[in-house]
Design a protein around this motif. Structure first.
Motif, PDB file in Angstrom:
ATOM      1  N   VAL A 118       0.840  -1.201   0.000  1.00  0.00           N
ATOM      2  CA  VAL A 118       0.000   0.000   0.000  1.00  0.00           C
ATOM      3  C   VAL A 118       0.878   1.255   0.000  1.00  0.00           C
ATOM      4  O   VAL A 118       0.625   2.197  -0.748  1.00  0.00           O
ATOM      5  CB  VAL A 118      -0.973  -0.004   1.203  1.00  0.00           C
ATOM      6  CG1 VAL A 118      -1.627   1.360   1.392  1.00  0.00           C
ATOM      7  CG2 VAL A 118      -2.028  -1.081   1.021  1.00  0.00           C
ATOM      8  N   GLY A 119       1.922   1.270   0.797  1.00  0.00           N
ATOM      9  CA  GLY A 119       2.839   2.416   0.833  1.00  0.00           C
ATOM     10  C   GLY A 119       3.525   2.633  -0.508  1.00  0.00           C
ATOM     11  O   GLY A 119       3.654   3.772  -0.981  1.00  0.00           O
ATOM     12  N   THR A 120       3.934   1.558  -1.143  1.00  0.00           N
ATOM     13  CA  THR A 120       4.583   1.652  -2.450  1.00  0.00           C
ATOM     14  C   THR A 120       3.628   2.213  -3.492  1.00  0.00           C
ATOM     15  O   THR A 120       3.987   3.092  -4.279  1.00  0.00           O
ATOM     16  CB  THR A 120       5.109   0.271  -2.895  1.00  0.00           C
ATOM     17  OG1 THR A 120       6.035  -0.199  -1.914  1.00  0.00           O
ATOM     18  CG2 THR A 120       5.779   0.339  -4.248  1.00  0.00           C
ATOM     19  N   VAL A 121       2.396   1.731  -3.492  1.00  0.00           N
ATOM     20  CA  VAL A 121       1.394   2.220  -4.442  1.00  0.00           C
ATOM     21  C   VAL A 121       1.118   3.705  -4.197  1.00  0.00           C
ATOM     22  O   VAL A 121       1.001   4.488  -5.140  1.00  0.00           O
ATOM     23  CB  VAL A 121       0.099   1.379  -4.363  1.00  0.00           C
ATOM     24  CG1 VAL A 121      -1.039   2.031  -5.132  1.00  0.00           C
ATOM     25  CG2 VAL A 121       0.351  -0.028  -4.883  1.00  0.00           C
ATOM     26  N   GLN A 122       1.055   4.128  -2.940  1.00  0.00           N
ATOM     27  CA  GLN A 122       0.817   5.535  -2.631  1.00  0.00           C
ATOM     28  C   GLN A 122       1.959   6.414  -3.150  1.00  0.00           C
ATOM     29  O   GLN A 122       1.716   7.477  -3.723  1.00  0.00           O
ATOM     30  CB  GLN A 122       0.651   5.732  -1.123  1.00  0.00           C
ATOM     31  CG  GLN A 122      -0.659   5.205  -0.594  1.00  0.00           C
ATOM     32  CD  GLN A 122      -0.740   5.269   0.923  1.00  0.00           C
ATOM     33  OE1 GLN A 122       0.265   5.198   1.620  1.00  0.00           O
ATOM     34  NE2 GLN A 122      -1.970   5.392   1.423  1.00  0.00           N
ATOM     35  N   VAL A 123       3.191   5.969  -2.948  1.00  0.00           N
ATOM     36  CA  VAL A 123       4.339   6.741  -3.438  1.00  0.00           C
ATOM     37  C   VAL A 123       4.309   6.822  -4.961  1.00  0.00           C
ATOM     38  O   VAL A 123       4.511   7.891  -5.543  1.00  0.00           O
ATOM     39  CB  VAL A 123       5.675   6.124  -2.943  1.00  0.00           C
ATOM     40  CG1 VAL A 123       6.859   6.714  -3.685  1.00  0.00           C
ATOM     41  CG2 VAL A 123       5.817   6.333  -1.445  1.00  0.00           C
ATOM     42  N   LEU A 124       4.047   5.707  -5.624  1.00  0.00           N
ATOM     43  CA  LEU A 124       3.989   5.705  -7.088  1.00  0.00           C
ATOM     44  C   LEU A 124       2.871   6.615  -7.599  1.00  0.00           C
ATOM     45  O   LEU A 124       3.055   7.334  -8.590  1.00  0.00           O
ATOM     46  CB  LEU A 124       3.812   4.286  -7.619  1.00  0.00           C
ATOM     47  CG  LEU A 124       5.021   3.360  -7.440  1.00  0.00           C
ATOM     48  CD1 LEU A 124       4.680   1.943  -7.892  1.00  0.00           C
ATOM     49  CD2 LEU A 124       6.231   3.885  -8.184  1.00  0.00           C
ATOM     50  N   CYS A 125       1.730   6.607  -6.940  1.00  0.00           N
ATOM     51  CA  CYS A 125       0.634   7.502  -7.327  1.00  0.00           C
ATOM     52  C   CYS A 125       1.034   8.965  -7.128  1.00  0.00           C
ATOM     53  O   CYS A 125       0.742   9.822  -7.966  1.00  0.00           O
ATOM     54  CB  CYS A 125      -0.631   7.195  -6.538  1.00  0.00           C
ATOM     55  SG  CYS A 125      -1.429   5.661  -7.050  1.00  0.00           S
ATOM     56  N   GLY A 126       1.705   9.248  -6.035  1.00  0.00           N
ATOM     57  CA  GLY A 126       2.180  10.610  -5.766  1.00  0.00           C
ATOM     58  C   GLY A 126       3.167  11.075  -6.818  1.00  0.00           C
ATOM     59  O   GLY A 126       3.082  12.206  -7.316  1.00  0.00           O
ATOM     60  N   VAL A 127       4.109  10.215  -7.186  1.00  0.00           N
ATOM     61  CA  VAL A 127       5.089  10.560  -8.222  1.00  0.00           C
ATOM     62  C   VAL A 127       4.379  10.793  -9.547  1.00  0.00           C
ATOM     63  O   VAL A 127       4.661  11.755 -10.265  1.00  0.00           O
ATOM     64  CB  VAL A 127       6.161   9.458  -8.349  1.00  0.00           C
ATOM     65  CG1 VAL A 127       7.012   9.642  -9.591  1.00  0.00           C
ATOM     66  CG2 VAL A 127       7.037   9.443  -7.102  1.00  0.00           C
ATOM     67  N   HIS A 128       3.435   9.926  -9.879  1.00  0.00           N
ATOM     68  CA  HIS A 128       2.685  10.080 -11.127  1.00  0.00           C
ATOM     69  C   HIS A 128       1.926  11.413 -11.144  1.00  0.00           C
ATOM     70  O   HIS A 128       1.976  12.150 -12.135  1.00  0.00           O
ATOM     71  CB  HIS A 128       1.715   8.915 -11.311  1.00  0.00           C
ATOM     72  CG  HIS A 128       0.787   9.103 -12.464  1.00  0.00           C
ATOM     73  ND1 HIS A 128       1.198   8.984 -13.772  1.00  0.00           N
ATOM     74  CD2 HIS A 128      -0.527   9.426 -12.508  1.00  0.00           C
ATOM     75  CE1 HIS A 128       0.173   9.223 -14.571  1.00  0.00           C
ATOM     76  NE2 HIS A 128      -0.886   9.493 -13.824  1.00  0.00           N
ATOM     77  N   LEU A 129       1.226  11.731 -10.074  1.00  0.00           N
ATOM     78  CA  LEU A 129       0.480  12.985 -10.018  1.00  0.00           C
ATOM     79  C   LEU A 129       1.406  14.190 -10.111  1.00  0.00           C
ATOM     80  O   LEU A 129       1.094  15.177 -10.787  1.00  0.00           O
ATOM     81  CB  LEU A 129      -0.357  13.046  -8.737  1.00  0.00           C
ATOM     82  CG  LEU A 129      -1.568  12.118  -8.712  1.00  0.00           C
ATOM     83  CD1 LEU A 129      -2.199  12.095  -7.329  1.00  0.00           C
ATOM     84  CD2 LEU A 129      -2.578  12.525  -9.767  1.00  0.00           C
ATOM     85  N   PHE A 130       2.565  14.123  -9.446  1.00  0.00           N
ATOM     86  CA  PHE A 130       3.536  15.215  -9.518  1.00  0.00           C
ATOM     87  C   PHE A 130       4.005  15.395 -10.959  1.00  0.00           C
ATOM     88  O   PHE A 130       4.034  16.510 -11.486  1.00  0.00           O
ATOM     89  CB  PHE A 130       4.731  14.938  -8.592  1.00  0.00           C
ATOM     90  CG  PHE A 130       5.696  16.084  -8.518  1.00  0.00           C
ATOM     91  CD1 PHE A 130       5.480  17.119  -7.628  1.00  0.00           C
ATOM     92  CD2 PHE A 130       6.809  16.128  -9.341  1.00  0.00           C
ATOM     93  CE1 PHE A 130       6.356  18.189  -7.559  1.00  0.00           C
ATOM     94  CE2 PHE A 130       7.686  17.187  -9.280  1.00  0.00           C
ATOM     95  CZ  PHE A 130       7.468  18.226  -8.386  1.00  0.00           C
ATOM     96  N   ASN A 131       4.381  14.288 -11.614  1.00  0.00           N
ATOM     97  CA  ASN A 131       4.859  14.359 -12.999  1.00  0.00           C
ATOM     98  C   ASN A 131       3.786  14.878 -13.952  1.00  0.00           C
ATOM     99  O   ASN A 131       4.083  15.624 -14.874  1.00  0.00           O
ATOM    100  CB  ASN A 131       5.337  12.991 -13.489  1.00  0.00           C
ATOM    101  CG  ASN A 131       6.674  12.613 -12.921  1.00  0.00           C
ATOM    102  OD1 ASN A 131       7.402  13.435 -12.395  1.00  0.00           O
ATOM    103  ND2 ASN A 131       7.001  11.340 -13.017  1.00  0.00           N
ATOM    104  N   GLU A 132       2.547  14.500 -13.746  1.00  0.00           N
ATOM    105  CA  GLU A 132       1.470  14.894 -14.650  1.00  0.00           C
ATOM    106  C   GLU A 132       1.007  16.329 -14.452  1.00  0.00           C
ATOM    107  O   GLU A 132       0.588  16.981 -15.404  1.00  0.00           O
ATOM    108  CB  GLU A 132       0.260  13.971 -14.474  1.00  0.00           C
ATOM    109  CG  GLU A 132       0.424  12.641 -15.145  1.00  0.00           C
ATOM    110  CD  GLU A 132       0.535  12.750 -16.657  1.00  0.00           C
ATOM    111  OE1 GLU A 132      -0.287  13.444 -17.274  1.00  0.00           O
ATOM    112  OE2 GLU A 132       1.456  12.137 -17.221  1.00  0.00           O
ATOM    113  N   HIS A 133       1.071  16.850 -13.219  1.00  0.00           N
ATOM    114  CA  HIS A 133       0.470  18.143 -12.948  1.00  0.00           C
ATOM    115  C   HIS A 133       1.435  19.227 -12.484  1.00  0.00           C
ATOM    116  O   HIS A 133       1.066  20.406 -12.501  1.00  0.00           O
ATOM    117  CB  HIS A 133      -0.645  17.990 -11.910  1.00  0.00           C
ATOM    118  CG  HIS A 133      -1.736  17.082 -12.377  1.00  0.00           C
ATOM    119  ND1 HIS A 133      -2.639  17.454 -13.345  1.00  0.00           N
ATOM    120  CD2 HIS A 133      -2.044  15.809 -12.052  1.00  0.00           C
ATOM    121  CE1 HIS A 133      -3.466  16.449 -13.580  1.00  0.00           C
ATOM    122  NE2 HIS A 133      -3.129  15.442 -12.814  1.00  0.00           N
ATOM    123  N   VAL A 134       2.635  18.878 -12.082  1.00  0.00           N
ATOM    124  CA  VAL A 134       3.574  19.884 -11.583  1.00  0.00           C
ATOM    125  C   VAL A 134       4.782  19.972 -12.496  1.00  0.00           C
ATOM    126  O   VAL A 134       4.953  20.951 -13.230  1.00  0.00           O
ATOM    127  CB  VAL A 134       3.987  19.584 -10.124  1.00  0.00           C
ATOM    128  CG1 VAL A 134       4.961  20.635  -9.622  1.00  0.00           C
ATOM    129  CG2 VAL A 134       2.754  19.522  -9.230  1.00  0.00           C
TER     130      VAL A 134
END
Length: 164
Positions: free
Chosen positions: A12-28
């Motif tokens: 779950v922690g790994t998936v959360q980090v990957l989702c965070g990285v994806h959102l950062f890359n897509e929107h920031v």
């Protein structure tokens, strides 16, 4: 049972980090490689990494001189990196180098909702001279810095010259 819970928390922690990285890359912002000679000498034709920011595009309006990425009007599966040379309402010279001898059009007024894009290496660039003004909806982000080699903020705005 304890191992299974620990593995589940790790997953779950790994998936959360990957989702965070994806959102950062897509929107920031994200670091992207550049390839091709169209932006030489500003950016080398290979081995250059740049900081591409979607957020910068939302926070400040486009200006002449900005380096941007856009969906290629000729091939929607690819993105291009070019310099904004004209904004809506600007009258631009279609081929300032005179190398292409394009049809009848020497000057073009950039229509509302469009920009004129050009590569810095105009003798080796497919840009608005080939596909005309680009709809702003195809612009994906601004290039704000070179990350590798020689990390540096890129000066991407033209300054007015006082002709007194």
């Amino acid at each position: 049972m304890q191992r299974l819970r620990k593995a589940g928390r790790y997953l779950v922690g790994t998936v959360q980090v990957l989702c965070g990285v994806h959102l950062f890359n897509e929107h920031v912002a994200e670091i992207r490689p550049c390839a091709g000679a169209s932006m030489y000498p500003t950016l080398a034709d290979s081995g250059t990494l740049v900081l591409h920011s979607r957020l910068a595009l939302r926070l400040s309006p486009l200006a002449r001189g900005n380096l941007v990425t856009a969906v290629s009007p000729l091939d929607p599966a690819h993105q291009v990196l070019k310099r904004v040379m004209g904004l809506p309402g600007d009258v631009v010279c279609v081929d300032p180098t005179g190398e292409r001898r394009l049809a009848d059009v020497e000057w073009c007024t950039v229509p509302p909702g469009h920009v004129w894009l050009a590569g810095d290496n105009q003798s080796n660039s497919t840009d608005s001279r080939d596909y005309g003004p680009v709809p702003m909806g195809l612009i994906r982000g601004k290039i704000v810095a070179r990350v590798w080699p020689s990390p540096d903020w890129l000066n991407t705005t033209f300054h007015k010259v006082d002709r007194a």
